[in-house]
Motif scaffolding. Structure first.
Motif, short mmCIF file in Angstrom:
data_model
loop_
_atom_site.label_atom_id
_atom_site.label_comp_id
_atom_site.label_asym_id
_atom_site.label_seq_id
_atom_site.Cartn_x
_atom_site.Cartn_y
_atom_site.Cartn_z
N LYS A 110 0.57 -1.26 0.01
CA LYS A 110 0.09 0.75 -0.38
C LYS A 110 0.51 1.47 -0.57
CE LYS A 110 -3.04 -2.83 0.56
NZ LYS A 110 -4.99 -2.84 -0.40
N VAL A 111 -0.20 2.32 0.44
CA VAL A 111 0.87 3.65 0.72
C VAL A 111 1.77 2.91 2.07
CG1 VAL A 111 1.22 6.45 1.05
CG2 VAL A 111 -0.95 5.30 -0.75
N PRO A 112 3.23 3.85 1.30
CA PRO A 112 4.36 3.21 2.35
C PRO A 112 4.27 4.19 3.04
CG PRO A 112 5.61 4.10 0.23
CD PRO A 112 4.02 4.08 -0.16
N ARG A 124 11.41 -2.60 1.92
CA ARG A 124 10.10 -2.80 2.10
C ARG A 124 9.64 -3.98 1.69
NH1 ARG A 124 4.77 -0.44 0.90
NH2 ARG A 124 4.86 0.25 -1.02
N ARG A 140 1.04 -5.86 -5.90
CA ARG A 140 1.68 -4.87 -5.77
C ARG A 140 3.00 -4.76 -5.36
NH1 ARG A 140 -1.26 -0.19 -6.97
NH2 ARG A 140 -4.19 -0.31 -6.39
N GLU A 144 5.81 -0.49 -7.92
CA GLU A 144 4.64 1.19 -7.77
C GLU A 144 5.59 2.37 -8.06
OE1 GLU A 144 1.39 1.40 -7.36
OE2 GLU A 144 1.05 -0.72 -7.18
N ASP A 145 6.90 2.23 -7.44
CA ASP A 145 8.07 3.56 -7.43
C ASP A 145 8.71 3.29 -8.39
OD1 ASP A 145 9.00 3.49 -4.30
OD2 ASP A 145 8.19 1.46 -4.63
#
Ligand code: AMP
Ligand code: MG
Length: 286
Positions: A110-112, A124, A140, A144-145
Motif C-alpha cells: 500500500k502507500v508506504p 520494504r 503490487r 509502484e515506485d
C-alpha cells in the motif's frame, strides 16, 4: 549459504520456459506498447473449457509447490501489477486455490509508511522476498515506485528514472540467489475498468471494494499506460521478463497465469531430498 548448490552460488540463472499461449512476453530490448496488445484475447476458448483446464493447472501447481518446499533450496516470486480493478486480487485467489498456505505468502503493498519512506525504496520489498522452499506473491510491488510515484510526481524525475536500473539489479540479485522471478502485468481496457467500477457501485456487497480515489486515478489512465509501457520496456530482462496477460476475460486470465506458474515450477524441477538410508522397512515400536 548452506543448501545452495555451487551453480547457484556462482550466480547461475536457470533458463525460463516460454509463457503460456495467449501471454505476450516483452522481449528484452524491444519496446512494450500496451496499446498494440488486445486485452480481449481469449485464445479461442470458451469459459467452460478454460475452467476445466484451470483445475488441471492448479493441481500441477499444488504438486510442484510441495516439491519446492520439500527441496528447500530455491524459491519463486510472482509479481502482479495492473491498473485499479485490473484483477490482481481475483487472480491470486483463483490461481493459488488449494496451495498449502504454509508454503506460500502473499504480500500487498500500500502507500508506504514513514518508516518505509525513511529507507531506500527497495527495503520494504526485499524484506518480503520468499525464503528457500517458498512461493512469494507480490500484489503490487517495487514497480509502484516507477508507476504511481511517477504519475503523481511523488519524487523528482531523476530519482524515479534511476530506479529502472536499480530494479533490474535487484531482480538480478534475486535470480542469482535462487529466486525465480515471474512478473505478470494484467492488461484490461479502459471500457472494462468502467464496467468493473460500475459493478462495484451497483452491488452493495461490492461497496467495500469501491475506492472513490479510483475515479480520480482513472483520469490519469493515459499517464499510467505510458508509465507501464516504460517500466515493461526498461525492466524486461532475460532473467526476469515481463509477461502481459490479456485480462478483460477473467477465466482466460486465470488459466494462462496458472499455466505459466506451473510451467515455470516444472522447469525449476524441484526434487525431494534423498531419503536417509534405511528408512524403508523400519518398524515403529509400540
Ligand atoms: P489497493 O491496492 O487498491 O489497496 O491500494 C493501494 C494503494 O497504495 C494504491 O493506490 C497504490 O498506488 C498505493 N501505493 C502502493 N505502493 C506505493 C508507493 N510505493 N508509493 C505510493 N503509493 C503506493
Ligand atoms: Mg484500490
Amino acid at each position: 549459504m548452506a543448501g545452495l548448490s555451487p551453480a547457484l552460488l556462482a550466480g547461475h540463472i536457470p533458463a525460463l520456459p516460454p509463457a503460456a499461449a495467449g501471454i505476450v512476453t516483452i522481449e528484452p530490448g524491444r519496446p512494450c506498447l500496451l496499446s498494440r496488445i488486445d486485452p480481449d484475447a481469449d485464445g479461442g476458448l470458451d469459459k467452460d473449457e478454460a475452467k476445466a483446464a484451470l483445475s488441471v493447472e492448479r493441481a500441477r501447481i499444488q504438486g510442484l509447490q510441495e516439491r519446492l518446499y520439500g527441496e528447500g533450496k530455491r524459491s519463486l516470486l510472482v509479481v502482479f501489477q495492473a491498473i485499479d480493478t485490473g484483477g490482481k486480487d481475483g487472480t491470486i485467489r483463483s490461481v493459488l486455490e488449494g496451495v498449502n498456505p504454509q508454503g506460500c505468502r502473499v504480500w500487498s503493498f500500500k502507500v508506504p509508511s514513514t518508516e518505509e519512506l525513511d529507507h531506500d525504496f527497495l527495503w520494504r520489498y526485499h524484506k518480503r522476498t520468499p525464503g528457500r522452499g517458498m512461493i512469494g506473491v507480490f500484489n503490487r510491488s517495487h514497480y509502484e515506485d516507477v508507476l504511481v510515484v511517477r504519475v503523481k510526481d511523488l519524487v523528482p524525475e531523476e530519482v524515479w528514472r534511476a530506479r529502472y536500473g536499480l530494479i533490474n539489479d535487484f531482480e538480478r540479485l534475486l535470480t542469482a540467489s535462487g529466486t525465480t522471478v515471474l512478473k505478470f502485468f494484467l492488461h484490461i481496457s479502459k471500457d472494462e475498468q468502467k464496467e468493473r467500477l460500475e459493478s462495484r457501485i451497483a452491488d452493495p456487497e461490492k461497496h467495500w471494494k469501491f475506492d472513490p480515489a479510483d475515479l480520480v486515478e482513472r483520469r490519469s489512465w493515459d499517464a499510467y499506460q505510458a508509465a507501464f509501457d516504460d517500466a515493461l520496456t526498461r525492466c524486461s530482462t532475460p532473467y526476469a521478463p515481463w509477461h502481459v496477460v490479456p485480462a478483460n476475460r477473467k477465466w482466460f486470465r486465470n488459466l494462462i497465469v496458472a499455466r505459466t506458474i506451473a510451467d515455470t515450477l516444472e522447469a525449476m524441477n524441484p526434487q525431494f531430498p534423498a531419503a536417509a538410508e534405511g528408512i524403508a522397512g523400519l518398524t515403529v515400536p509400540d
